[in-house]
Design a protein around this motif. Structure first.
Motif, PDB file in Angstrom:
ATOM      1  N   PRO A  25     -41.120  12.085 -30.256  1.00  0.00           N
ATOM      2  CA  PRO A  25     -41.932  13.167 -30.856  1.00  0.00           C
ATOM      3  C   PRO A  25     -42.803  13.905 -29.848  1.00  0.00           C
ATOM      4  CG  PRO A  25     -42.070  11.141 -32.157  1.00  0.00           C
ATOM      5  CD  PRO A  25     -41.376  10.782 -30.882  1.00  0.00           C
ATOM      6  N   ASN A  26     -43.244  13.204 -28.798  1.00  0.00           N
ATOM      7  CA  ASN A  26     -44.146  13.821 -27.813  1.00  0.00           C
ATOM      8  C   ASN A  26     -43.421  14.360 -26.589  1.00  0.00           C
ATOM      9  OD1 ASN A  26     -43.388  11.345 -26.867  1.00  0.00           O
ATOM     10  ND2 ASN A  26     -45.428  10.749 -26.122  1.00  0.00           N
ATOM     11  N   ASP A  65     -42.697  12.782 -39.996  1.00  0.00           N
ATOM     12  CA  ASP A  65     -41.311  13.002 -39.597  1.00  0.00           C
ATOM     13  C   ASP A  65     -41.247  13.512 -38.160  1.00  0.00           C
ATOM     14  OD1 ASP A  65     -40.292  12.189 -41.995  1.00  0.00           O
ATOM     15  OD2 ASP A  65     -40.265  14.198 -42.876  1.00  0.00           O
ATOM     16  N   ASN A  66     -40.292  13.008 -37.419  1.00  0.00           N
ATOM     17  CA  ASN A  66     -40.115  13.408 -36.027  1.00  0.00           C
ATOM     18  C   ASN A  66     -39.594  14.844 -35.974  1.00  0.00           C
ATOM     19  OD1 ASN A  66     -39.516  13.698 -33.319  1.00  0.00           O
ATOM     20  ND2 ASN A  66     -38.353  11.792 -33.157  1.00  0.00           N
ATOM     21  N   PRO A  67     -40.290  15.746 -35.276  1.00  0.00           N
ATOM     22  CA  PRO A  67     -39.823  17.139 -35.215  1.00  0.00           C
ATOM     23  C   PRO A  67     -38.677  17.347 -34.229  1.00  0.00           C
ATOM     24  CG  PRO A  67     -41.843  16.898 -33.953  1.00  0.00           C
ATOM     25  CD  PRO A  67     -41.598  15.564 -34.607  1.00  0.00           C
ATOM     26  N   ASN A  68     -38.413  16.378 -33.381  1.00  0.00           N
ATOM     27  CA  ASN A  68     -37.394  16.537 -32.334  1.00  0.00           C
ATOM     28  C   ASN A  68     -36.095  15.835 -32.705  1.00  0.00           C
ATOM     29  OD1 ASN A  68     -38.968  18.096 -30.563  1.00  0.00           O
ATOM     30  ND2 ASN A  68     -39.934  16.278 -29.685  1.00  0.00           N
ATOM     31  N   VAL A  69     -35.504  16.234 -33.815  1.00  0.00           N
ATOM     32  CA  VAL A  69     -34.208  15.711 -34.246  1.00  0.00           C
ATOM     33  C   VAL A  69     -33.215  16.862 -34.200  1.00  0.00           C
ATOM     34  CG1 VAL A  69     -32.903  14.605 -36.091  1.00  0.00           C
ATOM     35  CG2 VAL A  69     -35.292  13.967 -35.696  1.00  0.00           C
ATOM     36  N   TYR A  70     -32.096  16.666 -33.514  1.00  0.00           N
ATOM     37  CA  TYR A  70     -31.144  17.754 -33.293  1.00  0.00           C
ATOM     38  C   TYR A  70     -29.746  17.339 -33.745  1.00  0.00           C
ATOM     39  CZ  TYR A  70     -34.860  19.805 -30.528  1.00  0.00           C
ATOM     40  OH  TYR A  70     -36.060  20.340 -30.132  1.00  0.00           O
ATOM     41  N   SER A 156     -25.924  10.013 -14.879  1.00  0.00           N
ATOM     42  CA  SER A 156     -25.822  10.503 -16.248  1.00  0.00           C
ATOM     43  C   SER A 156     -27.187  10.956 -16.757  1.00  0.00           C
ATOM     44  CB  SER A 156     -25.264   9.406 -17.158  1.00  0.00           C
ATOM     45  OG  SER A 156     -25.380   9.775 -18.522  1.00  0.00           O
ATOM     46  N   VAL A 157     -27.246  12.201 -17.222  1.00  0.00           N
ATOM     47  CA  VAL A 157     -28.498  12.750 -17.750  1.00  0.00           C
ATOM     48  C   VAL A 157     -28.910  12.013 -19.016  1.00  0.00           C
ATOM     49  CG1 VAL A 157     -29.541  14.791 -18.808  1.00  0.00           C
ATOM     50  CG2 VAL A 157     -28.176  15.026 -16.713  1.00  0.00           C
ATOM     51  N   ILE A 158     -27.954  11.787 -19.921  1.00  0.00           N
ATOM     52  CA  ILE A 158     -28.250  11.136 -21.198  1.00  0.00           C
ATOM     53  C   ILE A 158     -28.752   9.717 -20.961  1.00  0.00           C
ATOM     54  CG2 ILE A 158     -27.236  10.283 -23.351  1.00  0.00           C
ATOM     55  CD1 ILE A 158     -27.658  13.279 -23.341  1.00  0.00           C
ATOM     56  N   ARG A 159     -28.086   8.979 -20.073  1.00  0.00           N
ATOM     57  CA  ARG A 159     -28.507   7.610 -19.790  1.00  0.00           C
ATOM     58  C   ARG A 159     -29.903   7.579 -19.175  1.00  0.00           C
ATOM     59  NH1 ARG A 159     -25.527   2.851 -19.244  1.00  0.00           N
ATOM     60  NH2 ARG A 159     -26.956   1.142 -18.755  1.00  0.00           N
ATOM     61  N   ARG A 160     -30.193   8.544 -18.315  1.00  0.00           N
ATOM     62  CA  ARG A 160     -31.493   8.580 -17.638  1.00  0.00           C
ATOM     63  C   ARG A 160     -32.631   8.810 -18.623  1.00  0.00           C
ATOM     64  NH1 ARG A 160     -34.200   6.550 -13.419  1.00  0.00           N
ATOM     65  NH2 ARG A 160     -35.601   8.039 -12.415  1.00  0.00           N
ATOM     66  N   ILE A 161     -32.488   9.829 -19.478  1.00  0.00           N
ATOM     67  CA  ILE A 161     -33.582  10.131 -20.409  1.00  0.00           C
ATOM     68  C   ILE A 161     -33.680   9.066 -21.513  1.00  0.00           C
ATOM     69  CG2 ILE A 161     -33.459  12.604 -19.956  1.00  0.00           C
ATOM     70  CD1 ILE A 161     -31.993  12.964 -22.574  1.00  0.00           C
ATOM     71  N   GLN A 162     -32.573   8.366 -21.777  1.00  0.00           N
ATOM     72  CA  GLN A 162     -32.632   7.285 -22.763  1.00  0.00           C
ATOM     73  C   GLN A 162     -33.375   6.080 -22.188  1.00  0.00           C
ATOM     74  OE1 GLN A 162     -28.798   6.008 -24.295  1.00  0.00           O
ATOM     75  NE2 GLN A 162     -29.719   5.518 -26.272  1.00  0.00           N
ATOM     76  N   SER A 163     -33.128   5.777 -20.917  1.00  0.00           N
ATOM     77  CA  SER A 163     -33.807   4.639 -20.291  1.00  0.00           C
ATOM     78  C   SER A 163     -35.296   4.886 -20.121  1.00  0.00           C
ATOM     79  CB  SER A 163     -33.167   4.330 -18.936  1.00  0.00           C
ATOM     80  OG  SER A 163     -33.385   5.401 -18.027  1.00  0.00           O
ATOM     81  N   LYS A 164     -35.694   6.157 -20.052  1.00  0.00           N
ATOM     82  CA  LYS A 164     -37.100   6.505 -19.871  1.00  0.00           C
ATOM     83  C   LYS A 164     -37.818   6.796 -21.190  1.00  0.00           C
ATOM     84  CE  LYS A 164     -37.156   6.083 -15.447  1.00  0.00           C
ATOM     85  NZ  LYS A 164     -37.956   5.009 -14.799  1.00  0.00           N
ATOM     86  N   GLY A 165     -37.115   6.660 -22.312  1.00  0.00           N
ATOM     87  CA  GLY A 165     -37.759   6.795 -23.613  1.00  0.00           C
ATOM     88  C   GLY A 165     -37.809   8.199 -24.171  1.00  0.00           C
ATOM     89  N   ILE A 166     -37.263   9.189 -23.451  1.00  0.00           N
ATOM     90  CA  ILE A 166     -37.235  10.556 -23.995  1.00  0.00           C
ATOM     91  C   ILE A 166     -36.218  10.645 -25.125  1.00  0.00           C
ATOM     92  CG2 ILE A 166     -36.659  12.954 -23.479  1.00  0.00           C
ATOM     93  CD1 ILE A 166     -37.812  12.605 -20.732  1.00  0.00           C
ATOM     94  N   LEU A 167     -35.027  10.108 -24.896  1.00  0.00           N
ATOM     95  CA  LEU A 167     -34.008  10.045 -25.945  1.00  0.00           C
ATOM     96  C   LEU A 167     -34.177   8.729 -26.695  1.00  0.00           C
ATOM     97  CD1 LEU A 167     -31.474  11.096 -27.378  1.00  0.00           C
ATOM     98  CD2 LEU A 167     -30.109  10.032 -25.568  1.00  0.00           C
TER      99      LEU A 167
END
Length: 614
Positions: A25-26, A65-70, A156-167
């Motif tokens: 969300p943040n 509700d989380n506003p960042n759902v795509y 991998s961009v997706i793996r990176r942001i997932q490991s850092k808690g963005i995704l």
């Protein structure tokens, strides 16, 4: 495709939502904009060329509700090119299974019109996941808005942001109408019939379908063992001469069912188009990273990793970890043996009803500890014992029954009950679950986002592996094991179907041509079973009575019998082909046609015939 649900991309394109991306969300706005741009960009610009749109703001019913759902989808044209990129096999007009190409799309049997119904929803979701996973960092030094979150070329961009808690999470959406039909034909009616494997494969993919196919096959294959084991259990408990025949039948049975399973899995994999898919041409996994370079086979730019570093990781990290797990398992097993000996000593000194009950306690505790250790590191040790036959028989029965009850409670009924409670608390107006009625897209996304994540088939295969061990290793001691395993597998089929449809998020489809390394594990267990059964029979008092003066003769006869059974086993393995002849002919014909096409192409190139631009 999902019927009746659609969203509009920022450029006005309407598409069916297939995959959900939930960001924290943040998450900073510049990071969100950068990620969405990378997803939408053309492939030649390093993007995934997919359609993505935010879940409508009006669908956010509460401030929590989380506003960042795509929602992520793709045009049919993009999906068809993606199907070619991943090497999807589909049925050709001549009935053979061939790798799909857009140039020959009209020559495939189920391709009609623009191909809107050519790909299943599971295949479309797999293609989208593949494109997102192969979205790799190139010129960016860090994630926009996060200077400390470095990006490296090829990672991998997706793996990176997932490991850092963005995704937060990424998951495919359920298809409500199809899920309702599948549930009805799969588990809502208790009936003695085969599972709808083609429907399971169509909805969940080949990997999960092959697991349920193996579970079903294993259950039916156990029936002869169960039928033969019942009279042995009831009438000839101490007649080890006849148990020798039963053990010999069991060992031949182990080999035959595993070889026949190879043939069945090959037939299913060919029908589903995964038998001919080559792993050598697959993209590197999302977590793989290294220096960008060109794959000499595919000609694509991919991250490369030195082989010596991979070997160092195997021998300095993986092997020590496995040995540590083995040590812990053996340590727990020795404690169990000590407890068994202590309880037996108490019972022998002063046998009462309560000391008789106490005999079962170590096996119950050991079964519980095994389940806990499986959850911690997914590893369990084989356990053999030299205690007298009566105690071993009792321990096996207690372990089998206790572990089966625990598995059913922990794997299906407890998660289902917890999911029902979450559904009631979160959405009072959709208590019945997804498959019972059509939901608005926002409600469906919220409900599925709260479901548990399915972690794969590892634990499911591990459970079958342990049950196979009970049957194959100790058949001469406890012939009723096959009966208990059949009962367990019947309930397992229904409970696993329930949890896949009601408890877990829909998993992404995973192409598979067989059960992978588990085939080798089961075959290794069948070899160990030969040694174990021969040793247990040789240790029995009835067999020892034939060799009262010489243990050496006994050992020599046991070893000779063991070698004879191993020889029979390997002869059967050699005689029974892994792939049915009709499928071998089809594969050979396809290979011949490919070679002929390659010859013609070389002849045209050699003659200097100009190529026609299409």
């Amino acid at each position: 495709m999902q019927k009746g649900l659609s969203v509009s991309d920022s450029d006005g394109s309407t598409f069916a939502p297939l995959v959900v991306l939930e960001l924290a969300p943040n998450t900073k706005e510049e990071a969100v904009e950068w990620l969405l741009k990378r997803i939408r960009d053309k492939q030649q610009d390093g993007g995934a060329e997919l359609l993505v749109e935010k879940l409508s703001p009006e669908d956010q019913s509460t401030e929590k509700d989380n506003p960042n759902v795509y929602m992520v989808g793709a045009s049919m044209r993009r999906l068809l090119f993606g199907a070619e990129d991943v090497g999807l096999f589909k049925e050709f007009n001549d009935g053979t299974m061939r790798s799909f190409t857009c140039a020959n799309r009209h020559n495939f049997k189920e391709f009609q019109g623009d191909g809107d119904s050519f790909l299943s929803m599971a295949e479309c979701q797999y293609i989208i996941k593949h494109e997102l996973d192969t979205l790799r960092a190139k010129g960016e030094a860090h994630v926009p808005g996060y200077p400390k979150m470095k990006l490296y070329p090829g990672k991998s961009v997706i793996r990176r942001i997932q490991s850092k808690g963005i995704l937060v999470q990424i998951f495919p959406l359920h298809e409500n109408e199809e899920l309702k039909r599948l549930s009805f034909s799969w588990y809502k009616q208790f009936k003695l019939s085969f599972q709808p494997l083609d429907d399971i494969r169509h909805y969940f993919g080949e990997g999960l379908a092959l697991y349920f196919a193996f579970l079903e096959y294993f259950t039916f294959a156990l029936i002869p063992m169960a039928i033969i084991g019942i009279p042995y259990y009831l009438f000839d408990w101490e007649d080890y001469d006849k148990y020798t025949v039963f053990a010999g039948f069991n060992l031949v049975w182990c080999t035959v069912i595993l070889e026949l399973w190879k043939r069945l899995s090959a037939s299913l994999a060919y029908r589903w188009g995964t038998l001919s898919r080559k792993k050598a041409f697959e993209e590197p996994r999302p977590g793989f990273h290294g220096i960008l370079g060109f794959n000499p086979v595919t000609g694509r730019e991919e991250p490369l990793y030195p082989n010596f570093k991979r070997q160092l990781r195997i021998y300095l990290v993986s092997v020590p970890f496995v040995l540590l797990c083995l040590y812990l398992s053996l340590y727990v097993m020795m404690i169990y043996f000590e407890m068994e000996g202590w309880v037996l000593m108490i019972h022998d000194e002063e046998p009462t009803f309560w000391t008789g009950v106490l005999l079962f306690i170590p096996s119950v505790i050991y079964a519980v500890v095994i389940e806990i250790m499986n959850l911690i590191y997914r590893y369990a040790a084989e356990y053999l014992t030299n205690w007298d036959m009566g105690l071993l028989r009792q321990s096996l029965a207690t372990l089998l029954i206790t572990s089966q009850i625990l598995n059913q409670i922990m794997e299906a009924f407890l998660p289902y009950w917890l999911q029902r409670r979450r559904n009631k608390k979160a959405h009072r107006r959709v208590i019945k679950t997804l498959a019972d009625k059509e939901l608005p897209l926002s409600d469906q996304v919220k409900l599925e986002a709260d479901m548990s994540t399915y972690l794969g088939t590892f634990d499911d295969y591990l459970e079958l592996f342990l049950l196979f061990g009970y049957v194959s290793l100790f058949s001469c001691v406890y012939p009723l094991a096959a009966v208990l395993v059949v009962l367990n597998n019947v309930t397992e089929m229904y409970s696993d179907a329930l949890k896949m449809c009601k408890v877990f998020k829909r998993p992404f489809s995973e192409p598979a041509a067989d059960v992978g390394v588990w085939q080798l594990a089961f075959e290794a267990m069948s070899v160990i079973a030969v040694v174990t059964n021969c040793a247990l029979i040789g240790m029995s008092p009835q067999v020892k009575s034939y060799f009262p003066e010489s243990d050496t003769q006994l050992i020599m006869w046991v070893v000779a019998g063991e070698h004879l059974l191993l020889a029979v086993k390997f002869i059967l393995t050699f005689v029974i082909p892994d792939i049915p002849k009709n499928i071998q002919i089809k594969l050979s014909r396809l290979e011949f046609e490919s070679l002929e096409a390659l010859k013609k192409r070389k002849m045209l190139e050699g003659s200097g015939t100009p190529k026609t631009d299409k």
